[in-house]
Design an enzyme around this catalytic site. Structure first.
Site, PDB file in Angstrom:
ATOM      1  N   PRO A 188       0.832  -1.218   0.000  1.00  9.45           N
ATOM      2  CA  PRO A 188       0.000   0.000   0.000  1.00  9.45           C
ATOM      3  C   PRO A 188       0.865   1.266   0.000  1.00  9.45           C
ATOM      4  CG  PRO A 188      -0.786  -1.561   1.651  1.00  9.45           C
ATOM      5  CD  PRO A 188       0.533  -2.082   1.167  1.00  9.45           C
ATOM      6  N   TYR A 189       1.938   1.247   0.774  1.00 10.21           N
ATOM      7  CA  TYR A 189       2.832   2.409   0.853  1.00 10.21           C
ATOM      8  C   TYR A 189       3.470   2.690  -0.511  1.00 10.21           C
ATOM      9  CZ  TYR A 189       6.609   5.400   2.666  1.00 10.21           C
ATOM     10  OH  TYR A 189       7.469   6.455   2.913  1.00 10.21           O
TER      11      TYR A 189
END
Ligand SMILES: NC(=O)c1ccc[n+]([C@@H]2O[C@H](COP(=O)([O-])OP(=O)(O)OC[C@H]3O[C@@H](n4cnc5c(N)ncnc54)[C@H](O)[C@@H]3O)[C@@H](O)[C@H]2O)c1
Length: 282
Positions: A188-189
């Site tokens: 996600p990052y």
């Protein structure tokens, strides 16, 4: 006649400061240190800690009044006190960058307090859980994207009408090397930071002729409290990929951001600036 007068005045580099009063613009080299940015106002989201706190200090040192905008009001107050103690001007503004109404309220509060916004540093961010994509808890994708990507979008949307109306402004978005390369166990990052890079390039083109410059920085691993959110193994992985063989310091990123907020940055927009100890050579 008016046009000829204007040409003469601009040839002499005379600038109106107050109606009817003209002063000669000084060359940059003639200006006293910090004067070029005197009276300017910057917002730093996530300014209570790490890279944001270092950026707030640096911008205040350079003559900006700084709004330290953060979820964590206690630490934001400490950052403001630190800036004031060093002779700078700052205030704390509460914000949750994952909520558009909160970001809009932040911009309104800063305009009410200082009357203008010259620079916005979209820095607030979280690392998220370190795990393979298929093992991440439900909702983790939305949580990280909400802060690290939507937060940057909301910041740009909220401040751009003001900057475009004034015909000047600087936006600096803090992305990450993870957005260029993709870090394992940080899906996600990495996706959010890749989104920040794309968003920066697209918005920069929308406003390129209107005095507003939009750039992003992509640091590699920097020694800040965010590292408490990731495993020692993950930090070792990131450091092992840095030719300089060390983590970076928040002040090193802050110096780059400060330049991007300055008038010295005048022909760069939509660009991605690395601060990665040589990890990114592209
Ligand atoms: N430290 C690194 O290694 C590194 C590397 C590349 C990019 N970055 C990026 O730099 C930025 C700053 O990170 P840092 O290392 O200084 O982290 P940090 O944890 O020291 O600071 C982050 C700040 O953001 C604030 N914040 C978190 N969620 C928020 C929200 N929803 N609304 C408002 N504020 C919020 C926190 O309260 C904190 O003050 C982040 O975007 C991060 O992704 C950091």
């Amino acid at each position: 006649m008016a046009c000829r007068l204007w040409n003469v005045l601009t040839t002499l580099r005379l600038t109106p400061v107050v109606k009817g009063t003209w002063v000669r613009e000084m060359d940059v080299a003639e200006r006293p240190a910090g004067a070029a940015r005197e009276g300017r106002v910057a917002i730093v989201t996530g300014g209570a800690s790490g890279i944001g706190a270092a950026t707030g200090e640096r911008l205040a040192h350079d003559g900006f009044a700084v709004a330290i905008a953060d979820l964590h009001q206690g630490r934001a107050g400490d950052a403001v006190a630190g800036i004031a103690g060093a002779g700078g001007r700052a205030c704390a503004v509460p914000v949750d960058v994952s909520r558009e109404d909160s970001v809009r309220a932040m911009v309104t509060a800063v305009l009410e307090r200082f009357g203008r916004i010259d620079a916005l540093v979209n820095n607030a961010g979280i690392a998220g859980e370190a795990a393979p994509a298929w093992e991440l808890p439900a909702g983790e994708w939305e949580r990280v994207l909400g802060i690290d990507l939507s937060g940057v979008y909301y910041g740009c949307r909220a401040v751009l009408p003001h900057m475009l109306a004034r015909g000047t402004g600087r936006i600096v978005n803090v992305a990450s090397i993870a957005g260029k390369e993709g870090n394992p166990n940080a899906v996600p990052y990495s996706a959010a930071k890749a989104g920040v890079i794309g968003l920066t390039k697209a918005i920069a083109k929308e406003v390129a002729t209107r005095g507003v410059l939009v750039n992003c920085v992509t640091p590699a691993v920097i020694d800040t409290p965010i590292l408490e959110q990731v495993t020692e193994q993950h930090i070792q992985y990131m450091v092992s990929r840095i030719p300089m063989g060390r983590v970076g310091r928040p002040e090193e990123v802050a110096a780059l951001i400060a330049w991007l907020c300055s008038d010295d940055c005048s022909f760069s927009t939509g660009a991605v600036f690395d601060c990665s100890g040589g990890r990114a050579t592209y």
